[in-house]
Every structure is written in structure tokens, then in C-alpha cells.
Enzyme design. Structure first.
Site, PDB file in Angstrom:
ATOM      1  N   SER A 149      -0.720   1.312  -1.217  1.00  0.00           N
ATOM      2  CA  SER A 149      -0.400  -0.038  -1.688  1.00  0.00           C
ATOM      3  C   SER A 149      -0.299  -0.132  -3.207  1.00  0.00           C
ATOM      4  O   SER A 149       0.147  -1.147  -3.729  1.00  0.00           O
ATOM      5  CB  SER A 149      -1.439  -1.049  -1.193  1.00  0.00           C
ATOM      6  OG  SER A 149      -2.636  -0.947  -1.929  1.00  0.00           O
ATOM      7  N   LYS A 187      -7.190  -2.915  -6.173  1.00  0.00           N
ATOM      8  CA  LYS A 187      -6.078  -3.847  -6.341  1.00  0.00           C
ATOM      9  C   LYS A 187      -6.036  -4.380  -7.779  1.00  0.00           C
ATOM     10  O   LYS A 187      -6.996  -4.259  -8.527  1.00  0.00           O
ATOM     11  CB  LYS A 187      -6.226  -5.041  -5.386  1.00  0.00           C
ATOM     12  CG  LYS A 187      -6.038  -4.703  -3.914  1.00  0.00           C
ATOM     13  CD  LYS A 187      -4.614  -4.338  -3.590  1.00  0.00           C
ATOM     14  CE  LYS A 187      -4.434  -4.067  -2.096  1.00  0.00           C
ATOM     15  NZ  LYS A 187      -5.123  -2.833  -1.682  1.00  0.00           N
TER      16      LYS A 187
END
Length: 228
Positions: A149, A187
Site C-alpha cells: 500500500s 501509513k
């Protein structure tokens, strides 16, 4: 050794630079290689740069220098050239090359760059990290990346990320986030009022939004180690 796609992209960039004097855009590269998204081009460009075939110039749009071509592709009269703007050698602000001590950091298992996984608390191994990567203070630890991701931020599955331990971070920092005290994920942090967004660097993943009391910052990214 290049893959077929890496070689095709390098040939395309070289042809366009010889013809037009400027590199092609990412959209043009995507169409030329018949890829579905620009994230694939980002990965190929990163791979070519890491293998020493090209160099991206900071703060200049579409500025690419071809450093070398594979031996089998040199018959076309290739000569390295820089496009768009002057540069200094070494680049301004570059870290001087010098001998550096290394520090052993604990690798605290895996961190999800995708769907969050269970929180990490066990030391799985150790890794040697250059002192220059760690700055002047603070505690650090390392994690193995699991998932894709964050690929558009240059973080791939299997990479080792170096984390500076801490409970605060600025907007835009890539962090280790502990979600609801049991899931850990890597993230980019975005804050707005009483909400926190955990933003992926891959269009295939959605940004996840939480109340600020649901997310704890465990540290921020300061370095990356990749093994081939």
C-alpha cells in the site's frame, strides 16, 4: 539484469530524449508500455534508478538523466545527458561520502503496508543501520514491511523500515499507527480537527479515517533498507 518491462521503459525514455530533448510524461510511459496505472511506471522508474541506469533530479518536473544503458543496447550511439536544468555534482545538500559507524536495531516483526495486522511487540531479529540515518537522538527500531500500500512512496513489500520512536508526528509524515490498541499499520498521517486519516500511497487502497482517540502514533519513518 533488467526485466523486459524495465528494458522497454529505458529504451522508450532514451528514444524520446534523443528525439525531443525531454523525457516523456508518466502518462506517455504508461501508454507506451500498455500499463493500467501510473503506479506501475513509478515502480519501474524506481527499479531503474536503484540499478543505476537513470537518475531523477530533485525539484524539476520530468527531469531524468540516463546514466547508462545495458551493453546490448549501446550500439545506438547512446551518450548520457541531463535534461531540464543545471545541476551540481554532487547535488547541493548531498551527504558527504565517508566511513560511518553502524548501530544494531531490533527488528520488531512485520508491519502492514496494507490492511492493518496485529500490534507488534516481539523482537524478531536485529539489523545494522548507519548512524547517519538515525540522526542525533531518540530511540529507533526497525520493522519488515508486509504489503504494497506504500509503493508510490518507494516502500515495497519485504523492505525494512527504520522508525524513530515517538508519540507525535507532523501532517504528511509516514508513521507507525496503532489503531484501537491492537492493529499496527504503516501509513501517511493526515489530521483534520478531531479526525485522523491514515493515507496509503497506492491508489488501490482507500484512506482510512478515525477519531483521534482511536489512533496512537508509535513512531515515524526515518529510513529504509532494501536487500536484493
Amino acid at each position: 539484469m533488467l526485466t523486459r518491462k524495465q528494458r522497454d521503459l529505458l529504451e522508450f525514455i532514451n528514444r524520446r530524449m534523443q528525439r525531443d530533448g525531454v523525457p516523456p510524461s508518466f502518462d506517455e510511459m504508461k501508454d507506451a508500455l500498455d500499463l493500467r496505472s501510473k503506479s506501475g511506471i513509478h515502480r519501474l522508474i524506481t527499479a531503474l534508478e536503484e540499478r543505476g541506469f537513470i537518475r531523477r533530479l530533485a525539484h524539476r518536473a520530468r527531469a531524468i538523466e540516463i546514466v547508462k544503458m545495458p551493453d546490448a543496447m549501446k550500439d545506438g550511439g547512446f551518450a548520457p545527458r541531463v535534461i531540464e536544468g543545471d545541476r551540481t555534482d554532487p547535488p547541493a545538500g548531498a551527504m558527504a561520502v565517508q566511513a560511518s559507524a553502524a548501530r544494531e536495531l531490533p527488528v520488531m516483526g512485520q508491519i502492514a503496508a496494507g490492511v492493518p495486522i496485529e500490534a507488534i511487540s516481539q523482537v524478531a531479529s536485529h539489523v545494522a543501520v548507519p548512524e547517519q540515518m538515525l540522526g542525533t537522538g531518540g530511540n529507533h527500531y526497525a520493522l519488515e514491511v508486509k504489503g504494497d500500500s506504500m509503493i508510490d512512496a518507494g516502500i515495497n513489500d519485504g523492505d525494512i523500515v527504520v522508525i524513530e520512536e515517538g508519540s507525535t508526528a507532523d501532517n504528511g509524515d509516514i508513521i507507525v499507527a496503532l489503531v484501537e490498541d491492537h492493529e499496527a499499520t504503516l501509513k501517511r498521517l493526515r489530521r483534520k480537527g478531531n479526525m485522523i486519516a491514515l493515507e496509503a500511497a497506492n491508489p488501490a487502497y482507500e484512506t482510512r479515517v478515525f477519531r483521534s482517540d482511536q489512533v496512537k502514533v508509535q513512531g515515524k519513518l526515518v529510513g529504509l533498507i532494501r536487500t536484493y
